[in-house]
Design an enzyme around this catalytic site. Structure first.
Site, PDB file in Angstrom:
ATOM      1  N   LEU A   1       0.859  -1.198   0.000  1.00 50.18           N
ATOM      2  CA  LEU A   1       0.000   0.000   0.000  1.00 50.18           C
ATOM      3  C   LEU A   1       0.883   1.233   0.000  1.00 50.18           C
ATOM      4  O   LEU A   1       1.727   1.410   0.897  1.00 50.18           O
ATOM      5  CB  LEU A   1      -0.895   0.010   1.238  1.00 50.18           C
ATOM      6  CG  LEU A   1      -2.236  -0.712   1.153  1.00 50.18           C
ATOM      7  CD1 LEU A   1      -2.909  -0.712   2.516  1.00 50.18           C
ATOM      8  CD2 LEU A   1      -3.144  -0.050   0.140  1.00 50.18           C
TER       9      LEU A   1
ATOM     10  N   ASP B   1       1.808  -3.001   5.752  1.00 50.06           N
ATOM     11  CA  ASP B   1       1.139  -2.606   4.509  1.00 50.06           C
ATOM     12  C   ASP B   1       1.531  -3.523   3.358  1.00 50.06           C
ATOM     13  O   ASP B   1       1.404  -3.151   2.189  1.00 50.06           O
ATOM     14  CB  ASP B   1       1.468  -1.150   4.165  1.00 50.06           C
ATOM     15  CG  ASP B   1       2.968  -0.895   4.068  1.00 50.06           C
ATOM     16  OD1 ASP B   1       3.737  -1.856   4.253  1.00 50.06           O
ATOM     17  OD2 ASP B   1       3.361   0.256   3.795  1.00 50.06           O
TER      18      ASP B   1
END
Length: 479
Positions: free
Chosen positions: A358, A401
């Site tokens: 991400l 992430d």
């Protein structure tokens, strides 16, 4: 020989009374003249009439056994204490012999309760006979009072034990089933007679045999805990819905039970799956036992079901937590590592992977708080769960992430199809959350011939790293 002179009367091992009922007969004649027809109803209207009749009976003689039984030293002492021998119970029992004599019967018999002169209770079996040539005036009646106290007490204890056993069954907190397996035993014995030795293999070849045995199982009774467990309002409702309680899983459970019985394990337990009438699942611990008195024919067996649904849910949840990331509902790093080891050992090839990172999550957490970042992670979890549903693929969150999708059996073409689906799902999600779009850095790879899974992952990870580096270089320039 007259009964009064017979030596057998005195030496009889049973208490015997010679009594004169002639005054009772006169009382009967008087009542008949007054129009009495139903003596039982007449005496019930005023029970003092029963006692009046009893007082009209004259005791002529008793034998030694009578004095011994009632603990009297002689006839005079016995007669002077008849109110101790015949207490309140008398009205309930004496009425039957009066009615018998009223109806012209010369024999009567009933059980009664008497008492010794010291107050000990005696359960007796009373029998009476009007002696021949005394039928008209009832002036000579032979009464025997056999002491059946021990027998009655045994019956009373047996009844108490039975009631206790019934109460234990009915009010047990465990679901109890009483069943008849006798026909199943006959079927198993027939197979042995045919020379069958490997029963498990026989069941593999003849799976219908399990269904045949299920049909031969007879349910005799269940207790209240069983009705509560399966949500049945009555036994009738439960028995009508057994097809719901014992769904498809029963066949495998019953097959395992048959194998245990074939081995001679008449007491065994296992976990099983049943269902309540409303369709909700019931995980149970099944304990099977053949009752001791029925080991030869299995005519009575008991099945006890302990509800372990809550425990199984807890175990499943703990297992879920061990393999999943709670926030995204994806698999966690522990599952990912285990899956890599499995794929490395497995001969299935090719294997592909997608590494995802991400972009900008740290900046989002710093600027808008971790709630905003968590929302983004949940969205990512939803996208990847949609991506792999109905596939043999797995998606894991391996870092804050970082995500990895493993695609066993997927070649380059299948990998590209999966990447296209990922971009389409991401596009739809970003359109819905236009104010906070998700940006991804993605690396992917399909293993080359003779390439280790670990090396393939490194290639995908490196590609993702370059994408992420480019993202932040571009992002810094724009800033």
């Amino acid at each position: 020989m007259d009964m009064l002179d017979s030596p057998f009367f005195e030496i009889s091992p049973i208490a015997m009374w010679l009594e004169d009922y002639s005054e009772v007969k006169k009382q009967f004649d008087l009542w008949r003249n007054q129009g009495v027809q139903d003596l039982f109803a007449f005496l019930q209207q005023d029970q003092s009439r029963i006692l009046d009749c009893a007082r009209k009976i004259k005791i002529l003689r008793v034998n030694a056994k009578t004095l011994e039984l009632y603990q009297a030293k002689d006839l005079d002492q016995l007669c002077q204490n008849l109110e101790l021998v015949f207490k309140a119970d008398m009205t309930k029992t004496h009425i039957h012999e009066l009615v018998a004599l009223w109806n012209g019967e010369t024999h009567f018999s009933h059980s009664a309760v008497n008492y010794t002169l010291t107050g000990k209770r005696l359960d007796i079996q009373l029998k009476g006979i009007v002696l021949p040539q005394h039928e008209q005036d009832l002036s000579l009646v032979l009464i025997t009072t056999e002491d059946i106290t021990a027998y009655t007490e045994a019956c009373r204890l047996e009844e108490q034990s039975r009631h206790l056993a019934e109460a234990r069954f009915d009010y047990s907190p465990t679901s109890l089933w009483v069943e008849d397996f006798s026909q199943i035993k006959i079927k198993l014995d027939q197979l042995r007679a045919l020379g069958i030795e490997d029963f498990a293999t026989f069941l593999d070849v003849h799976p219908d045999f399990v269904q045949e045995c299920i049909k031969e199982m007879v349910i005799i009774d269940v207790n209240q805990a069983t009705l509560d467990l399966f949500g049945a309002s009555s036994k009738e409702v439960l028995f009508k819905n057994l097809h719901k309680v014992f769904a498809a899983e029963m066949v495998q459970t019953f097959r395992e039970q048959l194998i245990e019985l074939w081995k001679g394990n008449l007491h065994h337990q296992r976990e099983a799956v049943n269902y309540a009438i409303d369709g909700s699942i019931r995980h149970v611990l099944l304990q099977f036992t053949v009752f001791p008195d029925y080991l030869q024919d299995w005519g009575i067996v008991q099945v006890a079901l302990t509800d372990i649904t809550a425990r199984k849910k807890a175990e499943n949840y703990l297992e879920y937590l061990g393999k999943h990331d709670v926030l995204t509902k994806l698999y966690n790093r522990a599952f990912y590592i285990a899956e890599l080891n499995r794929l490395e050992r497995n001969i299935l090839r090719p294997v592909s992977c997608i590494f995802i990172d991400l972009n900008g999550l740290k900046q989002l957490n710093d600027s808008m708080g971790h709630d905003a970042g968590d929302s983004l992670l949940r969205r990512m979890g939803n996208i990847l769960n949609q991506l792999i549903q109905h596939t043999p693929y797995s998606a894991s969150r391996i870092g804050g992430d970082e995500f990895v999708v493993l695609l066993p059996g997927a070649d380059e073409a299948a990998l590209q199809n999966c990447l296209q689906s990922l971009h389409e799902l991401l596009l739809v999600d970003n359109q819905f959350y236009a104010n906070q779009p998700i940006s991804l850095s993605i690396g992917h790879a399909t293993n080359l011939e003779q390439e280790r899974i670990e090396d393939m992952l490194k290639r995908a990870d490196l590609e993702m790293y370059h994408q992420k580096k480019n993202y932040y270089q571009n992002h810094d320039r724009r800033s």
